[in-house]
Design a protein around this motif. Structure first.
Motif, PDB file in Angstrom:
ATOM      1  N   THR A  64      52.474  38.808  38.605  1.00  0.00           N
ATOM      2  CA  THR A  64      53.361  38.609  39.628  1.00  0.00           C
ATOM      3  C   THR A  64      53.600  39.855  40.153  1.00  0.00           C
ATOM      4  N   VAL A  65      54.646  40.171  40.779  1.00  0.00           N
ATOM      5  CA  VAL A  65      55.241  41.418  41.621  1.00  0.00           C
ATOM      6  C   VAL A  65      55.571  42.253  40.435  1.00  0.00           C
ATOM      7  N   PRO A  66      55.014  43.380  40.485  1.00  0.00           N
ATOM      8  CA  PRO A  66      54.431  43.980  41.577  1.00  0.00           C
ATOM      9  C   PRO A  66      52.817  44.330  41.197  1.00  0.00           C
ATOM     10  N   ALA A 126      55.328  40.784  55.500  1.00  0.00           N
ATOM     11  CA  ALA A 126      53.896  41.148  55.741  1.00  0.00           C
ATOM     12  C   ALA A 126      53.382  41.861  54.119  1.00  0.00           C
ATOM     13  N   GLY A 127      53.982  41.544  53.045  1.00  0.00           N
ATOM     14  CA  GLY A 127      53.651  41.691  51.771  1.00  0.00           C
ATOM     15  C   GLY A 127      52.434  41.079  51.362  1.00  0.00           C
ATOM     16  N   GLY A 128      52.403  40.947  49.933  1.00  0.00           N
ATOM     17  CA  GLY A 128      51.325  40.336  49.399  1.00  0.00           C
ATOM     18  C   GLY A 128      51.663  38.789  49.495  1.00  0.00           C
ATOM     19  N   ALA A 129      52.877  38.306  49.355  1.00  0.00           N
ATOM     20  CA  ALA A 129      53.198  36.693  49.482  1.00  0.00           C
ATOM     21  C   ALA A 129      52.645  36.382  50.891  1.00  0.00           C
ATOM     22  N   ALA A 130      52.996  37.114  52.029  1.00  0.00           N
ATOM     23  CA  ALA A 130      52.771  36.703  53.470  1.00  0.00           C
ATOM     24  C   ALA A 130      51.165  36.658  53.595  1.00  0.00           C
ATOM     25  N   TRP A 147      55.933  38.195  61.664  1.00  0.00           N
ATOM     26  CA  TRP A 147      56.682  38.899  61.985  1.00  0.00           C
ATOM     27  C   TRP A 147      57.244  39.700  60.912  1.00  0.00           C
ATOM     28  N   ASN A 148      57.336  40.910  61.136  1.00  0.00           N
ATOM     29  CA  ASN A 148      57.868  41.704  59.767  1.00  0.00           C
ATOM     30  C   ASN A 148      58.740  42.839  60.128  1.00  0.00           C
ATOM     31  N   ARG A 149      59.631  43.223  59.441  1.00  0.00           N
ATOM     32  CA  ARG A 149      60.581  44.377  59.672  1.00  0.00           C
ATOM     33  C   ARG A 149      59.925  45.707  60.092  1.00  0.00           C
ATOM     34  N   THR A 150      59.047  45.962  59.162  1.00  0.00           N
ATOM     35  CA  THR A 150      58.220  47.083  59.698  1.00  0.00           C
ATOM     36  C   THR A 150      57.035  46.650  60.670  1.00  0.00           C
ATOM     37  N   GLU A 151      56.908  46.674  61.770  1.00  0.00           N
ATOM     38  CA  GLU A 151      55.883  46.163  62.728  1.00  0.00           C
ATOM     39  C   GLU A 151      54.495  46.860  62.291  1.00  0.00           C
ATOM     40  N   LEU A 152      54.237  47.819  62.008  1.00  0.00           N
ATOM     41  CA  LEU A 152      52.888  48.223  61.515  1.00  0.00           C
ATOM     42  C   LEU A 152      52.332  47.618  60.664  1.00  0.00           C
ATOM     43  N   ARG A 153      53.006  46.954  59.667  1.00  0.00           N
ATOM     44  CA  ARG A 153      52.551  46.271  58.770  1.00  0.00           C
ATOM     45  C   ARG A 153      51.984  44.843  59.154  1.00  0.00           C
ATOM     46  N   SER A 154      52.918  44.353  60.012  1.00  0.00           N
ATOM     47  CA  SER A 154      52.288  42.889  60.622  1.00  0.00           C
ATOM     48  C   SER A 154      51.116  42.982  61.481  1.00  0.00           C
ATOM     49  N   ASN A 179      59.532  31.912  55.250  1.00  0.00           N
ATOM     50  CA  ASN A 179      59.963  33.254  54.681  1.00  0.00           C
ATOM     51  C   ASN A 179      59.410  33.717  53.681  1.00  0.00           C
ATOM     52  N   SER A 180      58.524  34.755  54.021  1.00  0.00           N
ATOM     53  CA  SER A 180      57.802  35.257  52.683  1.00  0.00           C
ATOM     54  C   SER A 180      58.395  36.694  52.577  1.00  0.00           C
ATOM     55  N   THR A 181      59.548  37.080  53.182  1.00  0.00           N
ATOM     56  CA  THR A 181      59.989  38.160  52.640  1.00  0.00           C
ATOM     57  C   THR A 181      60.688  38.326  51.529  1.00  0.00           C
ATOM     58  N   SER A 182      61.265  39.389  50.883  1.00  0.00           N
ATOM     59  CA  SER A 182      61.881  39.168  49.812  1.00  0.00           C
ATOM     60  C   SER A 182      63.710  38.793  50.075  1.00  0.00           C
ATOM     61  N   VAL A 183      63.937  38.748  51.274  1.00  0.00           N
ATOM     62  CA  VAL A 183      65.398  38.498  51.773  1.00  0.00           C
ATOM     63  C   VAL A 183      66.007  37.269  51.211  1.00  0.00           C
ATOM     64  N   GLY A 184      67.190  37.501  50.853  1.00  0.00           N
ATOM     65  CA  GLY A 184      67.652  36.365  50.212  1.00  0.00           C
ATOM     66  C   GLY A 184      67.774  36.557  48.541  1.00  0.00           C
ATOM     67  N   GLU A 193      69.092  39.575  58.522  1.00  0.00           N
ATOM     68  CA  GLU A 193      68.179  40.419  58.527  1.00  0.00           C
ATOM     69  C   GLU A 193      66.742  39.967  59.226  1.00  0.00           C
ATOM     70  N   LEU A 194      66.952  38.540  59.198  1.00  0.00           N
ATOM     71  CA  LEU A 194      65.305  37.999  59.834  1.00  0.00           C
ATOM     72  C   LEU A 194      65.794  37.457  61.147  1.00  0.00           C
ATOM     73  N   PRO A 195      64.694  37.197  62.179  1.00  0.00           N
ATOM     74  CA  PRO A 195      64.755  36.812  63.433  1.00  0.00           C
ATOM     75  C   PRO A 195      65.200  35.254  63.356  1.00  0.00           C
TER      76      PRO A 195
HETATM   77  P1  ATR Z   1      55.576  40.833  48.204  1.00  0.00           P
HETATM   78  O1  ATR Z   1      54.331  41.474  47.729  1.00  0.00           O
HETATM   79  O2  ATR Z   1      56.340  39.888  47.158  1.00  0.00           O
HETATM   80  O3  ATR Z   1      55.272  40.169  49.457  1.00  0.00           O
HETATM   81  P2  ATR Z   1      56.328  43.299  49.298  1.00  0.00           P
HETATM   82  O4  ATR Z   1      55.087  43.784  49.602  1.00  0.00           O
HETATM   83  O5  ATR Z   1      57.497  44.258  48.801  1.00  0.00           O
HETATM   84  O6  ATR Z   1      56.536  42.087  48.195  1.00  0.00           O
HETATM   85  O7  ATR Z   1      57.286  42.703  50.602  1.00  0.00           O
HETATM   86  C1  ATR Z   1      58.447  42.431  50.829  1.00  0.00           C
HETATM   87  C2  ATR Z   1      58.429  42.109  52.194  1.00  0.00           C
HETATM   88  O8  ATR Z   1      59.971  41.784  52.426  1.00  0.00           O
HETATM   89  C3  ATR Z   1      58.176  42.913  53.303  1.00  0.00           C
HETATM   90  O9  ATR Z   1      57.482  42.356  54.443  1.00  0.00           O
HETATM   91  C4  ATR Z   1      59.413  43.529  53.683  1.00  0.00           C
HETATM   92  O10 ATR Z   1      59.423  44.086  55.099  1.00  0.00           O
HETATM   93  P3  ATR Z   1      59.086  45.738  55.033  1.00  0.00           P
HETATM   94  O11 ATR Z   1      57.412  45.402  55.236  1.00  0.00           O
HETATM   95  O12 ATR Z   1      59.718  45.844  56.382  1.00  0.00           O
HETATM   96  O13 ATR Z   1      59.500  46.331  53.983  1.00  0.00           O
HETATM   97  C5  ATR Z   1      60.332  42.183  53.728  1.00  0.00           C
HETATM   98  N1  ATR Z   1      61.882  42.780  53.376  1.00  0.00           N
HETATM   99  C6  ATR Z   1      62.362  43.043  52.236  1.00  0.00           C
HETATM  100  N2  ATR Z   1      63.690  43.529  52.638  1.00  0.00           N
HETATM  101  C7  ATR Z   1      64.037  43.263  53.870  1.00  0.00           C
HETATM  102  C8  ATR Z   1      65.014  43.212  54.726  1.00  0.00           C
HETATM  103  N3  ATR Z   1      66.221  43.756  54.365  1.00  0.00           N
HETATM  104  N4  ATR Z   1      64.780  42.695  55.988  1.00  0.00           N
HETATM  105  C9  ATR Z   1      63.599  42.233  56.380  1.00  0.00           C
HETATM  106  N5  ATR Z   1      62.571  42.208  55.818  1.00  0.00           N
HETATM  107  C10 ATR Z   1      62.746  42.688  54.386  1.00  0.00           C
END
Ligand code: ATR
Length: 268
Positions: A64-66, A126-130, A147-154, A179-184, A193-195
C-alpha cells in the motif's frame, strides 16, 4: 509450516487489512495454516524486504501507500492489469520469483452498485489510486473525465490511460463521482479543496470516497443526505482484499466476515 501474508506500507499501523484478512482466514478454517500481519517498510528498504520474504515463509503480500509503484518495478513478473495501471497492490512469491498484480481496479468495480457502462463519470485525483479507478472505468466502457489539483498530472494520466482531463467540472452532470484524492484523510474540507458543491448531489448519482476513517466521511454523509447512492473506502478495501486473498489461497473469500472485521467493533 505456517504460510505468512502481510501488508507492506509506510505508515501501516492504521491499516484495516490484518484484521480483515485474519477474520477471512478464520472464517475459511485456514487460521491454523495462514496468518496475515502488517509490516512497516521505509521506501528505501522495500526491495530488500520483499526479496527476503519468501525465505521467511511468506507466500504473498499486499503493498500500500507509498509502495504501489515501486512494487511494480521490483517484480519479476507482472499481470497485464498491473502493467497497464502502472501500480501493483498484490505480490505473490513462487519459485523465488515475485509476481505482481493489481486488484484495486477490479475491487473498485465490484464495490459499485451497478456497471458504469456508458455512464458519465468524474474521477478526482491523478495518483496511483486514481489510475486504478480510471483504468477500471474505461475497461467497463464508462465515459471518464479526470480532475486533479495539479492539472499536468491529470493531463498525463489521460494521455497514458485514456479519459479526458477537465478543469472546472459541473459535478451535478455526472452519474458517478469518485474521490480518489487523499482529501479528507487529515480532516481537510472536501468542499473547499475539490470541485464539488455540498448542495450539488442528487438521487440519480453514485458517490464513491476511497478515503476512509472512523465513521462516514463528510463527502459521503452529504451525498447520502441528498439521496445519492454512496460507496465508502472500506467496501473498496474489502473487495480488493478479497481478490488478493483468492489469488493467494484459491479459496472463495467470505465477504461478510471481511466487511465486519474491516469496519471494526464500532461498526463504523
Ligand atoms: P495515491 O497513490 O494514494 O493516489 P498520491 O499519488 O500522493 O497518492 O495522490 C494523491 C492525490 O490527492 C493527488 O491527486 C493529489 O493532487 P496533486 O496531484 O495536485 O498533488 C491529491 N490531493 C492531495 N491533497 C490535495 C488537496 N488538498 N486538494 C486537492 N487535491 C489533493
Amino acid at each position: 509450516m505456517m504460510r505468512r501474508l502481510a501488508v507492506l506500507g509506510h505508515p501501516v499501523a492504521h491499516s484495516r487489512s490484518p484484521a480483515m484478512q485474519n477474520a477471512a482466514l478464520a472464517e475459511l478454517g485456514l487460521a491454523g495454516e495462514w496468518t496475515y500481519e502488517a509490516i512497516d517498510v521505509a521506501p528505501d528498504e522495500l526491495e530488500r524486504r520483499v526479496r527476503a520474504m519468501p525465505e521467511e515463509g511468506f507466500a504473498g503480500a499486499n503493498v500500500t501507500v507509498p509502495h504501489k509503484g515501486a512494487a511494480l518495478v521490483l517484480a519479476d513478473e507482472l499481470s497485464e492489469t498491473a502493467r497497464e495501471i502502472g501500480a501493483a497492490n498484490t505480490l505473490s512469491f513462487a519459485d523465488g520469483e515475485v509476481h505482481a498484480d493489481n486488484t484495486d481496479a477490479e475491487g473498485f468495480l465490484r464495490a459499485l452498485p451497478a456497471s458504469p457502462h456508458g455512464e458519465a463519470t468524474l474521477v478526482l485525483g491523478a495518483g496511483g489510486a486514481a489510475r486504478a479507478v480510471v483504468w477500471a472505468l474505461l475497461r467497463e466502457g464508462a465515459r471518464v473525465e479526470v480532475w486533479n489539483r495539479t492539472e499536468l498530472r491529470s493531463r498525463n494520466l489521460c494521455e497514458e490511460l485514456g479519459g479526458s482531463p477537465v478543469t472546472a467540472p459541473d459535478s451535478s452532470s455526472y452519474r458517478l463521482i469518485v474521490n480518489s484524492t487523499s482529501v479528507g484523510l487529515r480532516g481537510e474540507d472536501v468542499f473547499a479543496e475539490l470541485p464539488l458543491s455540498a448542495g450539488g448531489f442528487s438521487s440519480g448519482q453514485t458517490v464513491v470516497d476511497l478515503v476512509y476513517g472512523v465513521g462516514p466521511s463528510r463527502l459521503l454523509a452529504t451525498a447520502k443526505a441528498a439521496g445519492s447512492t454512496v460507496v465508502d473506502g472500506i467496501e473498496v478495501l474489502v473487495r480488493q482484499g478479497a481478490l488478493s486473498l483468492e489469488i493467494w489461497t484459491g479459496s472463495e473469500p467470505p465477504l461478510d466476515a471481511m466487511r465486519a472485521a474491516a469496519r471494526g467493533p464500532s461498526g463504523s
